[in-house]
Design a protein around this motif. Structure first.
Motif, PDB file in Angstrom:
ATOM      1  N   ARG A   1     -10.533   3.707   2.323  1.00  0.00           N
ATOM      2  CA  ARG A   1     -10.630   2.914   1.086  1.00  0.00           C
ATOM      3  C   ARG A   1     -10.312   3.855  -0.081  1.00  0.00           C
ATOM      4  N   VAL A   2      -9.629   3.331  -1.111  1.00  0.00           N
ATOM      5  CA  VAL A   2      -9.330   4.149  -2.298  1.00  0.00           C
ATOM      6  C   VAL A   2      -9.742   3.381  -3.546  1.00  0.00           C
ATOM      7  N   VAL A   3     -10.461   4.061  -4.452  1.00  0.00           N
ATOM      8  CA  VAL A   3     -10.830   3.458  -5.740  1.00  0.00           C
ATOM      9  C   VAL A   3     -10.258   4.343  -6.841  1.00  0.00           C
ATOM     10  N   VAL A   4      -9.496   3.724  -7.761  1.00  0.00           N
ATOM     11  CA  VAL A   4      -9.018   4.478  -8.926  1.00  0.00           C
ATOM     12  C   VAL A   4      -9.690   3.890 -10.163  1.00  0.00           C
ATOM     13  N   ALA A   5     -10.299   4.755 -10.973  1.00  0.00           N
ATOM     14  CA  ALA A   5     -10.899   4.311 -12.236  1.00  0.00           C
ATOM     15  C   ALA A   5      -9.969   4.772 -13.345  1.00  0.00           C
ATOM     16  N   SER A   6      -9.289   3.819 -13.972  1.00  0.00           N
ATOM     17  CA  SER A   6      -8.301   4.209 -14.996  1.00  0.00           C
ATOM     18  C   SER A   6      -8.101   3.043 -15.962  1.00  0.00           C
TER      19      SER A   6
ATOM     20  N   THR B   1       1.352   0.991  -4.147  1.00  0.00           N
ATOM     21  CA  THR B   1       2.524   1.574  -3.491  1.00  0.00           C
ATOM     22  C   THR B   1       2.180   2.962  -2.952  1.00  0.00           C
ATOM     23  N   ALA B   2       1.475   3.756  -3.771  1.00  0.00           N
ATOM     24  CA  ALA B   2       1.120   5.124  -3.350  1.00  0.00           C
ATOM     25  C   ALA B   2       0.268   5.080  -2.075  1.00  0.00           C
ATOM     26  N   VAL B   3      -0.709   4.182  -2.075  1.00  0.00           N
ATOM     27  CA  VAL B   3      -1.615   4.062  -0.934  1.00  0.00           C
ATOM     28  C   VAL B   3      -0.822   3.664   0.320  1.00  0.00           C
ATOM     29  N   ALA B   4       0.108   2.713   0.128  1.00  0.00           N
ATOM     30  CA  ALA B   4       0.910   2.244   1.271  1.00  0.00           C
ATOM     31  C   ALA B   4       1.798   3.375   1.789  1.00  0.00           C
ATOM     32  N   GLU B   5       2.334   4.177   0.861  1.00  0.00           N
ATOM     33  CA  GLU B   5       3.208   5.285   1.294  1.00  0.00           C
ATOM     34  C   GLU B   5       2.445   6.299   2.151  1.00  0.00           C
TER      35      GLU B   5
ATOM     36  N   ASN C   1      -3.274   0.332   4.295  1.00  0.00           N
ATOM     37  CA  ASN C   1      -2.925  -1.005   3.807  1.00  0.00           C
ATOM     38  C   ASN C   1      -3.193  -1.078   2.297  1.00  0.00           C
ATOM     39  N   PRO C   2      -2.219  -1.530   1.501  1.00  0.00           N
ATOM     40  CA  PRO C   2      -2.377  -1.480   0.028  1.00  0.00           C
ATOM     41  C   PRO C   2      -3.526  -2.344  -0.488  1.00  0.00           C
ATOM     42  N   TYR C   3      -3.998  -3.280   0.324  1.00  0.00           N
ATOM     43  CA  TYR C   3      -5.105  -4.126  -0.140  1.00  0.00           C
ATOM     44  C   TYR C   3      -6.475  -3.512   0.172  1.00  0.00           C
ATOM     45  N   LEU C   4      -6.460  -2.255   0.664  1.00  0.00           N
ATOM     46  CA  LEU C   4      -7.718  -1.516   0.831  1.00  0.00           C
ATOM     47  C   LEU C   4      -7.921  -0.600  -0.384  1.00  0.00           C
ATOM     48  N   PHE C   5      -7.265  -0.966  -1.464  1.00  0.00           N
ATOM     49  CA  PHE C   5      -7.343  -0.208  -2.727  1.00  0.00           C
ATOM     50  C   PHE C   5      -8.021  -1.081  -3.783  1.00  0.00           C
ATOM     51  N   GLU C   6      -8.862  -0.467  -4.608  1.00  0.00           N
ATOM     52  CA  GLU C   6      -9.563  -1.205  -5.660  1.00  0.00           C
ATOM     53  C   GLU C   6      -9.506  -0.393  -6.959  1.00  0.00           C
TER      54      GLU C   6
END
Ligand SMILES: Cc1cc2nc3c(=O)[nH]c(=O)nc-3n(C[C@H](O)[C@H](O)[C@H](O)COP(=O)(O)OP(=O)(O)OC[C@H]3O[C@@H](n4cnc5c(N)ncnc54)[C@H](O)[C@@H]3O)c2cc1C
Ligand code: SF4
Length: 652
Positions: A62-67, A79-83, A87-92
């Motif tokens: 899982r990846v969380v970006v606070a920005s 896109t970065a997560v998918a690369e 799976n890009p939908y495991l990003f929040e």
């Protein structure tokens, strides 16, 4: 679970108000977080590389970006997560810029709020599920609605690239308002001379099917796969047989005001709007026709067909461009200007027709009783920039008034142009130079206080008197033989109906709303539907043509692909819980809900390709049978629990 958290400084955008280091340190203690970092610009290549490296080396799931806002950079991080293979939908994402640094100045409390938001995103991320984007095929044809200069340019650009275009125009000819103009600012080239070649090209281009005197009445479907119904109104002429010879019109006994000449000139009941019309085919105006049969008797080609009826045509297209232009405000309701009461108070577009060689006076500027006016007064900002009215600037009237004033000085011997203005907006290329040139020619400019009333009255000798107040409070009184009003450009009368057909929104001023006013001025929030020209807001011809080519290039980007990707974050109906009440069917603004008949009765079902994931159906469903993927009830509740949690208790 192995979660990575990345907190961005956004330079000083976030860093100046939020203690980013402290937020990252806090996140590192949240349950299941295995790495928490802060970085100056997470969206930069090195920032994205940090995330990718950690996914690979630390096995993050899982990846969380606070920005900043997801609207800005969610696609970048997905896109970065998918690369990196996740799976890009495991990003929040947690938005600590718009929600913290941009709206607070208390550093301590903004930092605390950022921690709450990060905790919420980490909590939600634990319930995320992998989703796969949908692939949708594309019909490689486009529809352009409206054939003014915007629609013509869009259609030509698309057609020149080898794709088929249906160009639908509701009036009998293409050309729009530009066809009504005489000269064009700032270069003063003849409007017809530059427009007619494009009209002719559009009319005979092998990839353009021109559908004039036609209207779109229904649009169904979604990006790449629109189904469009067009109503072709009867011209009562067989256009295959009509050669445009005009014998019928010359014999027609009926005279009615010619709308192309803004009602100043006349036309017969069988007519072409103007000599360069495309297609050059006659139309019978059945409301004015007295059914005398003269046209049928004189037409040597037997082209008259009184029995013609309307025809409905169905088309499949992949993309649609709305180029339906603008209207001009009806100024007769504004008594102070005297329009409709005094013969020689006219609008700017009526003045264009007077100046035009193919207009009702053969290009002579004449008063209603056929005299050449000596003093012509121009009033700018009529109905524009008014609090409580049309609050916006109509953008082209300063410059067309300068053009009109020049024509008075140029064409009327000892003619005098007086311009009553509020501001002179000369922002485009060559505009300032043109404005200066017009003043040097002797045009008098009088600046008035826009908040003080203007009044036009007529003296017994027929002279028109315009009164206003100058900025220093002193009175202005001008005397003239003709008054020309620069009336506000408004959204088309049927803009609401067209926006409903296209499923697009309008801004407060009534014009169609773009997806983003700065970064996506041509797109609409509805995929596959684009805007060109004044349908999006008033603009001059150069800006219209530029936007039209932009719209064409957006269409070509789409049509050049064999399929397009649809977001998988769409609604999902649990048919075991659905009670078939059709509430969702009623409220869905995109028509994405279908009702299907099962053995147990009617049940709702989402058309995933049409659904935009707005969630209205999920919010309205009385049976709680609908969830939006990536925003399920459980995910949202978990997020809220994280946001509201006691900061000391959530750290492990
Ligand atoms: C008096 C005056 C003078 C001007 N002079 C200049 C000038 O000198 N230089 C300059 O740069 N600009 C000038 N302009 C501005 C210029 O008119 C616009 O920039 C230009 O016409 C915009 O083109 P458009 O295609 O967006 O809209 P329009 O010209 O309005 O064309 C829209 C077309 O769409 C059609 N349509 C509308 N609704 C539908 C529908 N539902 N279905 C199908 N068809 C539809 C209309 O019939 C029309 O043909 C002037 C404007 C005015 C009022
Ligand atoms: S373009 Fe000029 S005349 Fe027209 S509304 Fe704007 S300021 Fe007024």
């Amino acid at each position: 679970m192995r979660i990575g958290v990345y907190v961005c400084h956004c330079g000083i955008n976030i860093g100046a108000t939020v203690d980013v280091k402290k937020v990252a340190e806090f996140a590192s203690h949240l349950k299941d977080v295995v790495i928490s970092r802060e970085y100056s610009y997470m969206c930069s290549d090195p920032g994205q590389e940090l995330i990718k490296k950690d996914i690979r080396e630390l096995g993050l799931d899982r990846v969380v970006v606070a920005s900043c806002s997801p609207r800005m950079h969610e696609p970048t991080f997905r896109t970065a997560v998918a690369e990196a293979g996740l799976n890009p939908y495991l990003f929040e994402m947690a938005n600590i810029r718009e929600h913290c640094s941009w709206v607070h100045d208390d550093r301590e409390r903004a930092t605390e709020k950022a921690m709450h938001l990060v905790a919420g995103s980490v909590y939600k991320s634990k319930l995320l599920e992998p989703l796969e984007p949908m692939q949708v095929g594309i019909t490689k044809k486009a529809l352009v609605m409206g054939a003014g200069i915007a629609g013509i340019q869009t259609a030509l650009d698309i057609a020149d690239s080898g794709f088929e275009v249906y160009l639908v125009e509701r009036s009998p000819s293409v050309g729009g308002k530009m066809a009504q103009l005489d000269k064009t600012f700032p270069t003063l080239d003849c409007s017809a001379c530059i427009l007619t070649p494009k009209m002719v090209d559009a009319g005979r281009h092998p990839n353009i099917e021109l559908m004039t005197y036609s209207e779109v009445i229904d649009i169904d479907g979604y990006v790449g796969n629109f189904k469009v119904k067009i109503k072709k109104k009867p011209r009562f002429i067989d256009i295959e047989k009509c050669t445009g010879c005009g014998e019928c019109a010359s014999r027609c006994p009926v005279d009615v005001p010619n709308e192309f000449d803004e009602g100043i000139g006349i036309r017969s009941a069988i007519y072409i709007p103007f000599p360069q019309a495309v297609p050059l085919k006659y139309t019978i105006d059945r409301d004015s026709c007295i059914r005398c049969g003269t046209c049928k008797n004189v037409c040597k080609r037997d082209a008259i067909d009184y029995d013609q009826t309307e025809e409905i045509v169905e088309l499949d297209v992949g993309a649609i461009v709305a180029a339906t232009g603008y209207d001009l405000m009806d100024v007769s309701s504004r008594e102070e200007y005297g329009y409709g009461r005094f013969d020689n108070v006219i609008t700017g577009l009526e003045f264009e027709r007077l100046c035009n060689a193919s207009g009702p006076t053969g290009g002579k500027i004449l008063t209603k009783d056929g005299r050449e006016p000596k003093d012509v007064i121009f009033i700018q900002c009529v109905g524009s920039r008014e609090i409580g009215g049309n609050e916006y600037c109509s953008r082209f009237c300063c410059m067309y008034t300068a053009k009109h004033a020049h024509l008075v000085e140029d064409r009327i011997e000892s003619g005098k142009a007086k311009v009553l203005f509020t501001d002179a907006r000369a922002y485009g290329k060559g505009f300032e130079e043109f404005y200066v040139r017009v003043m040097e020619e002797g045009v008098d400019y009088y600046r008035r206080d826009h908040d003080k009333p203007v009044s036009v009255t007529e003296r017994e000798d027929g002279k028109l008197i315009v009164t206003a107040t100058a900025l220093d409070g002193s009175p202005i009184e001008l005397e003239g033989d003709m008054v020309v009003l620069a009336t506000a450009a408004t959204a088309c009368e049927d803009a609401f109906e067209v926006s409903r057909l296209l499923n697009i929104s309008r801004t407060g001023d009534g014009f169609f709303m773009e997806a983003h006013p700065k970064l996506r001025p041509i797109d609409t929030p509805s995929d596959g539907i684009f805007l060109a020209g004044c349908s999006q807001g008033p603009k001059d011809i150069p800006d219209t043509v530029a936007q039209a080519s932009g719209a064409a290039s957006q269409v070509l980007n789409l049509l050049a692909q064999d399929s397009t990707t649809g977001s998988p974050s769409v609604s999902e109906v649990n048919q075991d819980i659905c009670i078939g009440c059709a509430t969702c069917f009623e409220v869905c603004p995109y028509g994405a809900i279908e009702m299907e008949r099962l053995e147990v009765g009617w049940r709702a079902k989402t058309n995933e390709v049409v659904c935009k994931g707005c969630g209205i159906c999920a919010g309205e469903c009385p049976a709680l049978a609908i969830n939006v993927k990536h925003f399920t009830d459980e995910q949202i509740i978990n997020k809220i629990e994280g946001v509201l949690a006691d900061l000391n208790e959530v750290v492990t």
